[in-house]
Design a protein around this motif. Structure first.
Motif, PDB file in Angstrom:
ATOM      1  N   LEU A 196     -13.147  24.417   7.722  1.00 30.20           N
ATOM      2  CA  LEU A 196     -12.653  22.877   8.619  1.00 30.20           C
ATOM      3  C   LEU A 196     -12.843  22.375   8.531  1.00 30.20           C
ATOM      4  O   LEU A 196     -11.986  20.989   8.098  1.00 30.20           O
ATOM      5  N   LEU A 197     -13.948  21.737   8.054  1.00 27.91           N
ATOM      6  CA  LEU A 197     -14.601  20.208   7.784  1.00 27.91           C
ATOM      7  C   LEU A 197     -14.221  19.510   6.668  1.00 27.91           C
ATOM      8  O   LEU A 197     -14.293  18.683   6.219  1.00 27.91           O
ATOM      9  N   ALA A 198     -14.454  20.849   5.782  1.00 33.79           N
ATOM     10  CA  ALA A 198     -13.794  20.943   4.333  1.00 33.79           C
ATOM     11  C   ALA A 198     -12.536  20.759   3.667  1.00 33.79           C
ATOM     12  O   ALA A 198     -12.570  19.597   3.025  1.00 33.79           O
ATOM     13  N   PHE A 199     -12.235  20.798   4.935  1.00 37.29           N
ATOM     14  CA  PHE A 199     -10.257  21.487   4.128  1.00 37.29           C
ATOM     15  C   PHE A 199      -9.321  19.546   3.784  1.00 37.29           C
ATOM     16  O   PHE A 199      -8.831  19.666   3.197  1.00 37.29           O
ATOM     17  N   PRO A 200      -9.855  19.012   4.889  1.00 38.11           N
ATOM     18  CA  PRO A 200      -9.013  17.454   4.606  1.00 38.11           C
ATOM     19  C   PRO A 200      -9.270  16.949   3.227  1.00 38.11           C
ATOM     20  O   PRO A 200      -8.570  16.214   2.707  1.00 38.11           O
ATOM     21  N   HIS A 201     -11.159  16.553   3.037  1.00 34.68           N
ATOM     22  CA  HIS A 201     -11.556  16.113   2.334  1.00 34.68           C
ATOM     23  C   HIS A 201     -11.274  16.994   0.687  1.00 34.68           C
ATOM     24  O   HIS A 201     -10.829  15.561  -0.115  1.00 34.68           O
ATOM     25  N   LEU A 202     -10.512  18.401   1.003  1.00 37.71           N
ATOM     26  CA  LEU A 202     -10.259  19.105  -0.211  1.00 37.71           C
ATOM     27  C   LEU A 202      -8.777  18.130  -0.157  1.00 37.71           C
ATOM     28  O   LEU A 202      -8.602  18.822  -1.616  1.00 37.71           O
ATOM     29  N   LEU A 203      -8.420  18.042   0.126  1.00 42.39           N
ATOM     30  CA  LEU A 203      -6.896  18.182  -0.275  1.00 42.39           C
ATOM     31  C   LEU A 203      -6.490  16.670  -0.179  1.00 42.39           C
ATOM     32  O   LEU A 203      -5.545  16.390  -1.254  1.00 42.39           O
ATOM     33  N   GLY A 204      -7.795  15.744   0.173  1.00 43.06           N
ATOM     34  CA  GLY A 204      -7.379  14.184  -0.603  1.00 43.06           C
ATOM     35  C   GLY A 204      -7.074  13.083   0.092  1.00 43.06           C
ATOM     36  O   GLY A 204      -5.476  13.657   0.464  1.00 43.06           O
ATOM     37  N   ALA A 205      -7.715  11.930   1.185  1.00 39.46           N
ATOM     38  CA  ALA A 205      -7.465  10.826   1.455  1.00 39.46           C
ATOM     39  C   ALA A 205      -6.087  10.330   0.830  1.00 39.46           C
ATOM     40  O   ALA A 205      -6.455  10.199  -0.823  1.00 39.46           O
ATOM     41  N   PRO A 206      -4.919   9.771   0.991  1.00 39.68           N
ATOM     42  CA  PRO A 206      -3.929   8.990  -0.330  1.00 39.68           C
ATOM     43  C   PRO A 206      -5.057   7.870  -0.227  1.00 39.68           C
ATOM     44  O   PRO A 206      -5.556   7.139   0.570  1.00 39.68           O
ATOM     45  N   GLY A 207      -4.548   7.176  -1.853  1.00 37.06           N
ATOM     46  CA  GLY A 207      -5.573   6.101  -2.209  1.00 37.06           C
ATOM     47  C   GLY A 207      -4.527   4.994  -2.594  1.00 37.06           C
ATOM     48  O   GLY A 207      -3.138   5.301  -3.070  1.00 37.06           O
ATOM     49  N   PRO A 208      -5.725   3.918  -3.049  1.00 33.99           N
ATOM     50  CA  PRO A 208      -3.964   2.894  -3.693  1.00 33.99           C
ATOM     51  C   PRO A 208      -4.291   2.998  -5.285  1.00 33.99           C
ATOM     52  O   PRO A 208      -4.457   4.230  -5.160  1.00 33.99           O
ATOM     53  N   THR A 209      -2.824   2.783  -5.641  1.00 34.79           N
ATOM     54  CA  THR A 209      -2.435   2.999  -6.993  1.00 34.79           C
ATOM     55  C   THR A 209      -3.875   2.000  -8.107  1.00 34.79           C
ATOM     56  O   THR A 209      -3.781   2.919  -9.153  1.00 34.79           O
ATOM     57  N   ALA A 210      -3.740   1.106  -7.509  1.00 34.69           N
ATOM     58  CA  ALA A 210      -4.423   0.936  -8.965  1.00 34.69           C
ATOM     59  C   ALA A 210      -5.656   0.125  -7.564  1.00 34.69           C
ATOM     60  O   ALA A 210      -5.670  -0.422  -6.398  1.00 34.69           O
ATOM     61  N   TYR A 211      -6.915  -0.648  -8.165  1.00 33.56           N
ATOM     62  CA  TYR A 211      -7.727  -0.903  -7.454  1.00 33.56           C
ATOM     63  C   TYR A 211      -7.478  -2.455  -7.694  1.00 33.56           C
ATOM     64  O   TYR A 211      -8.142  -2.925  -8.545  1.00 33.56           O
ATOM     65  N   GLY A 212      -7.701  -3.929  -6.838  1.00 34.70           N
ATOM     66  CA  GLY A 212      -7.376  -4.851  -6.959  1.00 34.70           C
ATOM     67  C   GLY A 212      -7.546  -6.127  -5.619  1.00 34.70           C
ATOM     68  O   GLY A 212      -6.382  -7.044  -5.124  1.00 34.70           O
ATOM     69  N   GLY A 213      -8.385  -4.824  -4.599  1.00 34.36           N
ATOM     70  CA  GLY A 213      -8.672  -6.307  -3.628  1.00 34.36           C
ATOM     71  C   GLY A 213      -8.777  -7.734  -3.715  1.00 34.36           C
ATOM     72  O   GLY A 213      -9.502  -8.091  -4.219  1.00 34.36           O
ATOM     73  N   VAL A 214      -8.832  -8.872  -2.904  1.00 29.04           N
ATOM     74  CA  VAL A 214      -9.021  -9.674  -2.911  1.00 29.04           C
ATOM     75  C   VAL A 214     -10.386  -9.988  -2.423  1.00 29.04           C
ATOM     76  O   VAL A 214     -11.342 -11.054  -3.068  1.00 29.04           O
ATOM     77  N   ALA A 215     -10.888  -9.409  -1.420  1.00 22.21           N
ATOM     78  CA  ALA A 215     -12.199  -9.943  -1.332  1.00 22.21           C
ATOM     79  C   ALA A 215     -12.866  -8.879  -1.224  1.00 22.21           C
ATOM     80  O   ALA A 215     -13.065  -8.336  -2.073  1.00 22.21           O
ATOM     81  N   PRO A 216     -14.585  -9.449  -1.267  1.00 22.86           N
ATOM     82  CA  PRO A 216     -15.620  -9.292  -1.935  1.00 22.86           C
ATOM     83  C   PRO A 216     -16.075  -7.967  -2.218  1.00 22.86           C
ATOM     84  O   PRO A 216     -16.059  -7.377  -0.724  1.00 22.86           O
TER      85      PRO A 216
END
Length: 259
Positions: A196-216
């Motif tokens: 159960l602890l591993a399941f959500p991380h194996l499922l994978g969290a939704p992430g951005p399609t590209a990295y481009g944040g303006v903050a350092p």
């Protein structure tokens, strides 16, 4: 029993919320204020700054598109803050305090409901156990989700809000169930807790399609680390105070003590 649950949850939620409000305003809000300046273009990360010195000066003094011209008086310390800045700061402080008090009171209800279930099963709840339960809540609500979906700084790239919220709920539920299984189950069933602890991380969290944040990225790292550290402290306070009130509200013959 109902009075005992609500008394424990409310007092603990107010205590943890008050601590969270002080720590958030002291250590997290200043980071947010700087990040918001990058997000609006008032500050520009060197990686995005134009090479032309004139254009660079304009970029460092960028206005939001469509904003009205305004004067940047020399008499303000932040290059343009008006008298409204103080009232905005007080409003932010008040909103932070209100949010933390409500959130930790709600978390306290879940935590003390767990105390009630544990008490029915004959499990002792004292001060040490309260802190342990509080830290388990921190792991479920903040640390485990943050391992795959880090606290988000303004100006950072991120997936759409809806999928992130769904994944967060799945992660919190799976982590809480996994921790409970590891703590209270016996025999081979405990292996299900690890799954159960591993399941959500194996499922994978939704992430951005590209990295481009303006903050350092250094600012984002500071924000994430401070958010998690403050969360750990406040959840420990929540668990300790909830256990303290829980024991004191118990019938005299059922009190286990606070050692």
């Amino acid at each position: 029993m109902i009075r005992r649950i609500f008394a424990s949850a409310l007092v603990a939620g107010l205590a943890a919320g008050a601590v969270a409000s002080v720590l958030q305003n002291a250590f997290v809000v200043p980071v947010l204020l700087v990040a918001e300046r990058y997000e609006t273009g008032a500050l520009v990360h060197p990686a995005y700054a134009p090479r032309d010195p004139v254009a660079a000066a304009d970029a460092g003094h960028a206005h939001a598109e469509g904003s009205a011209p305004h004067d940047h008086g020399a008499g303000t310390s932040d290059g343009g803050a008006s008298d409204g800045g103080a009232s905005d700061g007080m409003a932010r402080l008040a909103m932070t305090a209100a949010t933390e008090l409500v959130a930790f009171s709600a978390f306290g209800l879940f935590l003390v409901a767990g105390f009630a279930l544990a008490a029915r099963a004959g499990i002792r709840i004292g001060a040490a156990e309260g802190i342990a339960w509080g830290l388990a809540g921190f792991v479920a609500v903040q640390l485990a989700p943050g391992a795959s979906l880090a606290p988000e700084l303004p100006g950072s790239s991120a997936a759409p809000l809806g999928p992130r919220q769904v994944w967060w709920v799945i992660c919190v539920a799976a982590t809480a169930a996994g921790l409970a299984t590891l703590a209270f189950a016996r025999g081979p069933v405990r292996a299900a807790g690890l799954a159960l602890l591993a399941f959500p991380h194996l499922l994978g969290a939704p992430g951005p399609t590209a990295y481009g944040g303006v903050a350092p990225p250094e600012l984002a790292a500071l924000f994430a680390s401070r958010s998690l550290a403050i969360g750990a402290v406040c959840w420990a306070v929540l668990g300790y105070v909830a256990a303290l009130i829980w024991v004191r509200e118990a019938p005299a013959t059922a009190r286990p003590g606070l050692a």
